[in-house]
Design a protein around this motif. Structure first.
Motif, short mmCIF file in Angstrom:
data_model
loop_
_atom_site.label_atom_id
_atom_site.label_comp_id
_atom_site.label_asym_id
_atom_site.label_seq_id
_atom_site.Cartn_x
_atom_site.Cartn_y
_atom_site.Cartn_z
N THR A 165 0.83 -1.20 0.00
CA THR A 165 0.00 0.00 0.00
C THR A 165 0.87 1.25 0.00
OG1 THR A 165 -0.10 0.18 2.42
CG2 THR A 165 -1.74 -1.24 1.34
N ARG A 166 0.27 2.36 -0.42
CA ARG A 166 1.03 3.61 -0.44
C ARG A 166 1.44 4.00 0.97
NH1 ARG A 166 -1.24 8.86 -3.50
NH2 ARG A 166 -0.68 7.50 -5.25
N GLY A 167 0.53 3.79 1.92
CA GLY A 167 0.84 4.16 3.30
C GLY A 167 2.04 3.39 3.84
N LEU A 168 2.07 2.09 3.61
CA LEU A 168 3.19 1.29 4.10
C LEU A 168 4.48 1.69 3.40
CD1 LEU A 168 4.42 -0.94 5.78
CD2 LEU A 168 3.65 -2.60 4.06
N SER A 169 4.41 1.92 2.09
CA SER A 169 5.60 2.33 1.35
C SER A 169 6.17 3.64 1.89
CB SER A 169 5.25 2.49 -0.14
OG SER A 169 6.36 2.94 -0.88
N LEU A 170 5.30 4.59 2.19
CA LEU A 170 5.75 5.87 2.74
C LEU A 170 6.36 5.69 4.12
CD1 LEU A 170 2.81 8.18 1.63
CD2 LEU A 170 5.21 8.51 1.02
N TRP A 171 5.75 4.83 4.92
CA TRP A 171 6.29 4.63 6.27
C TRP A 171 7.66 3.97 6.22
CZ3 TRP A 171 5.43 7.11 10.41
CH2 TRP A 171 5.95 6.65 11.62
N LEU A 172 7.84 3.02 5.32
CA LEU A 172 9.15 2.41 5.16
C LEU A 172 10.18 3.44 4.71
CD1 LEU A 172 8.23 -0.98 3.43
CD2 LEU A 172 8.76 -0.58 5.85
N ASP A 173 9.77 4.36 3.85
CA ASP A 173 10.67 5.44 3.44
C ASP A 173 11.06 6.30 4.64
OD1 ASP A 173 10.86 4.74 0.81
OD2 ASP A 173 9.42 6.22 0.07
N GLY B 80 -1.69 9.92 0.98
CA GLY B 80 -0.84 11.08 0.79
C GLY B 80 0.32 10.77 -0.14
N SER B 81 0.96 11.82 -0.65
CA SER B 81 2.05 11.59 -1.60
C SER B 81 3.43 11.88 -1.00
CB SER B 81 1.85 12.47 -2.85
OG SER B 81 1.74 13.84 -2.49
N HIS B 82 3.59 13.00 -0.31
CA HIS B 82 4.84 13.38 0.36
C HIS B 82 6.07 13.26 -0.54
CE1 HIS B 82 2.88 13.77 4.28
NE2 HIS B 82 2.20 12.69 3.95
N PRO B 83 6.14 14.04 -1.59
CA PRO B 83 7.29 13.94 -2.51
C PRO B 83 8.62 14.26 -1.83
CG PRO B 83 5.96 15.89 -2.99
CD PRO B 83 5.17 15.06 -2.03
N HIS B 84 8.62 15.13 -0.83
CA HIS B 84 9.88 15.45 -0.15
C HIS B 84 10.43 14.24 0.59
CE1 HIS B 84 8.20 19.55 -0.74
NE2 HIS B 84 9.48 19.85 -0.95
N LEU B 85 9.55 13.49 1.22
CA LEU B 85 9.98 12.26 1.89
C LEU B 85 10.53 11.27 0.88
CD1 LEU B 85 10.23 10.36 4.30
CD2 LEU B 85 7.80 9.78 4.01
#
Length: 384
Positions: free
Chosen positions: A2-10, A285-290
């Motif tokens: 999921t996008r959420g998990l991918s962002l959290w791993l980042d 969310g997208s959070h391109p900076h992250l």
């Protein structure tokens, strides 16, 4: 994924990278011991174990996407070497510049001079920590020890997933001898990441209630803090020392000297990620900076240490301003490096396929789909 998990791993990857850099800046030889707490807690080494868990999860996900051994191998090799090759050359160049400035900034414990050909041979094969070969430090770039572990994990995982029968068993046994016990002692933490991916993929995280997910998401980090407060790492280290007596366990185990504690950290990290996978499953969310920072984390990791040594040699006066320069200068160097070498990975792979095509090799291997992996756990390993 999921996008959420991918962002959290980042987010975890970026945090772990910056913790590693700070823990190295905290060496007394760089900053007078003003940040000794980071060395005493050994948070940099602990952050590397977080990397291992994330890596196991991401590689398990990527292997299913790759589908064939050829594609899996191509993607792993290009990902590593596109960054590692220029990082090794940069390390050699910076060491040659910095050491004549101030040899005291390059103490024997933290610097092993090697000719460029040997640095490239050992570094590009990532064999510098494998048990079958003599250990070497690649110039000042001590943190590259973890890539020896990562590469070994990738190879063992690829054999386990994409091969079968007697060939798989023989290869795994032979590779275990080549890589050596030190590598294998930290592999459980990496496999916990694999287990997390299988649990998430099977819907286990999605079926969890919110409260159990919060318990895991908060419980993992809190358990780590509690263990640190209770000196659990020191207790486990003493037990390890007793088990290896009269020999010195750190001489034998080197970067695996805290393997028991490291695998406990792996468990805490795995439980945390499982909880977060449930809590962020609907996040869009997208959070391109992250994403941008995460896209440079590998580069920061592989170049920051030789940059630290160069700054130490070029600016010997120990001041707070130099402390800031050590941290932000090494991180900044990694960001520039990433822009040049890490971010254009798609172009590197396209060029590699084109070269392979001209040589009569297939850039997209046509292996049969691999069978469902049966050696890998579908649930996180229970805490012993």
């Amino acid at each position: 994924m999921t996008r959420g998990l991918s962002l959290w791993l980042d987010a975890l990857r970026v945090a772990a990278t910056l913790i590693v850099v700070f823990s190295h800046v905290a060496y007394a030889r760089f900053t007078r011991g003003d940040y000794q707490f980071a060395r005493d807690l050994n948070i940099g080494s602990d952050a590397v174990i977080v990397f291992f868990v994330i890596s196991g999860l991401v590689i398990a996900f990527a292997a299913e996407r790759d589908k064939t051994l050829g594609t899996y191998t191509f993607n792993r090799v290009t990902r590593l070497l596109s960054v590692l090759l220029p990082a090794l050359v940069l390390t050699f160049v910076l060491d040659q510049i910095g050491r004549p400035m101030d040899a005291s900034a390059y103490p024997d414990r933290f610097y092993q001079p090697l000719p460029l050909w040997e640095m490239l041979a050992r570094g590009l094969t990532m064999s510098n920590e494998w048990g079958l070969f003599e250990r070497v430090r690649l110039g000042t770039n001590g943190p590259l020890w973890s890539l020896s572990y990562e590469a070994a994990f990738y190879v063992l995982f690829g054999v386990a997933v994409f091969m079968s029968g007697l060939r798989r068993g023989v290869l795994l046994a032979g590779l275990a001898i080549v890589f050596g016990p030190r590598i294998l002692l930290l592999m459980p933490a990496w496999l916990m990441g694999v287990a997390v991916w299988h649990f998430v993929k099977s819907g286990g995280a999605a079926r969890m209630g919110t409260e159990p997910a919060r318990l895991l998401a908060w419980g993992g980090p809190l358990a780590y803090v509690l263990c640190q407060a209770m000196n659990v790492p020191d207790t486990l280290a003493q037990l390890t020392a007793d088990a290896f007596a009269p020999g010195h366990y750190r001489f034998v185990l080197v970067f695996s000297d805290e393997f028991v504690w490291n695998n406990v950290i792996g468990l805490f990290t795995a439980l945390h990620v499982i909880g977060m996978a449930r809590l962020v499953q609907g996040y869009q969310g997208s959070h391109p900076h992250l994403r941008w920072w995460a896209g440079a984390s590998f580069s920061i990791y592989v170049v920051h240490y030789p940059v630290l040594h160069l700054i130490d040699a070029a600016f010997p006066a120990e001041t707070l301003a130099r402390d800031a320069l050590l941290f932000f200068g090494s991180v900044g160097a990694g960001l520039v490096f990433a822009q040049i070498f890490e971010r254009p990975i798609a172009g590197v792979r396209a060029a590699a396929r084109a070269i392979a095509g001209r040589a009569g090799l297939s850039g997209r291997p046509r292996n049969q789909r691999h069978p469902q992996a049966t050696l890998l756990p579908e649930m996180p390993a229970p805490r012993q």
